[in-house]
Design an enzyme around this catalytic site. Structure first.
Site, PDB file in Angstrom:
ATOM      1  N   TYR A 185     -34.649  18.181 -48.154  1.00  0.00           N
ATOM      2  CA  TYR A 185     -35.631  17.091 -48.203  1.00  0.00           C
ATOM      3  C   TYR A 185     -35.148  15.976 -47.268  1.00  0.00           C
ATOM      4  O   TYR A 185     -33.939  15.731 -47.175  1.00  0.00           O
ATOM      5  CB  TYR A 185     -35.750  16.596 -49.644  1.00  0.00           C
ATOM      6  N   ALA A 187     -34.608  12.900 -47.185  1.00  0.00           N
ATOM      7  CA  ALA A 187     -33.692  11.844 -47.620  1.00  0.00           C
ATOM      8  C   ALA A 187     -32.288  12.360 -47.939  1.00  0.00           C
ATOM      9  O   ALA A 187     -31.393  11.558 -48.233  1.00  0.00           O
ATOM     10  CB  ALA A 187     -34.263  11.127 -48.843  1.00  0.00           C
ATOM     11  N   LYS A 188     -32.073  13.676 -47.882  1.00  0.00           N
ATOM     12  CA  LYS A 188     -30.750  14.222 -48.179  1.00  0.00           C
ATOM     13  C   LYS A 188     -29.770  13.919 -47.052  1.00  0.00           C
ATOM     14  O   LYS A 188     -30.147  13.493 -45.958  1.00  0.00           O
ATOM     15  CB  LYS A 188     -30.842  15.738 -48.398  1.00  0.00           C
ATOM     16  N   VAL A 189     -28.494  14.169 -47.318  1.00  0.00           N
ATOM     17  CA  VAL A 189     -27.456  13.922 -46.316  1.00  0.00           C
ATOM     18  C   VAL A 189     -27.717  14.762 -45.060  1.00  0.00           C
ATOM     19  O   VAL A 189     -27.554  14.282 -43.938  1.00  0.00           O
ATOM     20  CB  VAL A 189     -26.062  14.202 -46.915  1.00  0.00           C
ATOM     21  N   LEU A 190     -28.104  16.012 -45.245  1.00  0.00           N
ATOM     22  CA  LEU A 190     -28.628  16.821 -44.141  1.00  0.00           C
ATOM     23  C   LEU A 190     -30.102  17.032 -44.446  1.00  0.00           C
ATOM     24  O   LEU A 190     -30.464  17.893 -45.253  1.00  0.00           O
ATOM     25  CB  LEU A 190     -27.892  18.157 -44.023  1.00  0.00           C
TER      26      LEU A 190
END
Length: 371
Positions: A185, A187-190
């Site tokens: 998603y 907004a995740k870190v990746l």
């Protein structure tokens, strides 16, 4: 000036131009499903996770459902889940036909409580359990969970949607899991340019099962070994993630730097900031603080007035959700600590390449409230 809770538009120089070129090339060649980009992504992901296999899929929720199905979890089976998690963890159990039981939260690491988990294992006799690595770290009892489940013959699925890039005892947190998942998603870190997910394992049989289920249960183009569904990651998403992976280390370093500044500043401002347990090197996914429930709305109003973004991750326990009540077959934790934590938790801004001036603006708003 105001500070957003998260800013996912701080792309490194040249990345957007490379993305535009990649979209043009893939579109010109009508390369939209499968192909080299997906194969390359799965290779890159397995390397980063320290696992033999990674299987890309359409989203993080599908990743959980694919993993559960690959483990043979289905109708009539019971699965233990944390009471504190994102809804997808809970609904994935229901969506494969199994019955969830919730386990309360440990107030120290804010992860699933191991003592309550042991009670639930004995009473529920589950086929599987899901542990969630929340907030960019994980449970201080992670090895105990893995060992106990193996001894009891209970499949342990690790939901790593928030833990890409997390190290546990110096190794990727995914590396020694039976099977684990992540989400891409944005907004995740990746993060991707839309939805995406992946399943990781070192077990070839599980990997093959996940891959088959995520492509309609195919054994050949018109041959089907099981009933699956369409959870293929499209080629454009894979290409976007491949372009971003080389920058991941730098982004995580910048996230950890911002997280460290919170650890240094917030105690002096009278704020209870939560640290990862020992043995974890976090990925800087989320700042986590706890306030008295009567105090939290007041500081939220100050933050709003100053244009400072914030979040409450998460505002409600799974067992308190109206949609959960028809499905729960057990609820463990008489004190319901999850509910109290949900009433107390507050998350301040944290994202890659956050500036010192933005952090100082957050601290200034907290100082004004504390006056």
């Amino acid at each position: 000036m105001g500070v957003p809770f998260i800013d996912i538009k701080r792309f490194e120089p040249g990345l957007l131009e490379a993305w535009e070129d990649k979209v043009k090339t893939l579109s010109k060649n009508a390369s939209f499903i499968g192909g080299e980009e997906v194969a390359l992504l799965e290779k890159n992901l397995a390397t980063a996770a320290g696992t033999k296999y990674s299987i890309a899929c359409a989203n993080g929720t599908d990743a959980l459902q694919l993993a559960l199905r690959a483990l043979g979890v289905g109708k009539g089976d019971k699965v233990l889940v944390p009471d504190s998690t994102f809804w997808a963890t809970f609904e994935s159990v229901v969506n494969v036909g199994a019955d969830p039981a919730t386990v309360d939260t440990n107030p120290d690491d804010l992860q699933m409580d191991f003592e309550e988990f042991k009670k639930a294992l004995e009473e529920v006799k589950p086929k599987a359990a899901i542990i969630v690595h929340l907030y960019g770290w994980g449970s201080s009892k992670l090895e105990d969970y893995r060992k106990l489940c193996k001894e009891k013959g209970v499949f342990l699925l690790e939901d790593g949607a928030q833990s890409f890039g997390v190290l546990y005892k110096g190794k990727p947190v995914y590396q020694d899991a039976l099977i684990t998942t992540t989400s891409f998603y944005p907004a995740k870190v990746l993060g991707g340019a839309g939805d995406g997910g992946a399943v990781f394992t070192n077990d070839e049989e599980l990997a093959n099962k996940v891959r088959m289920l995520g492509n309609h249960g195919r054994t050949s183009h018109y041959g089907y070994g099981d009933v699956g569904w369409n959870s293929r990651m499209d080629t454009l998403q894979a290409a976007f993630l491949n372009l971003n992976i080389p920058y991941l280390d730098a982004r995580i370093v910048s996230r950890r730097k911002a997280a460290e500044k919170y650890y240094q500043a917030l105690p002096g401002l009278g704020v209870n900031v939560i640290h990862p347990p020992k043995d974890f090197q976090e990925n800087g996914y989320c700042n986590v603080t706890l306030f008295d429930p009567t105090e939290r709305p007041k500081i939220q109003e100050v933050l709003k007035s100053k244009g400072i973004g914030f979040a409450v991750i998460y505002p409600g326990a799974m067992s308190d959700q109206p949609g959960a009540k028809p499905y729960i077959v057990g609820k463990f934790g008489k004190e319901h600590r999850t509910g109290r934590i949900c009433d107390s938790i507050l998350n301040f801004p944290l994202f890659p390449y956050m500036t010192d001036s933005e952090l100082e603006e957050v601290f200034a708003a907290i100082k004004e409230y504390k006056k």
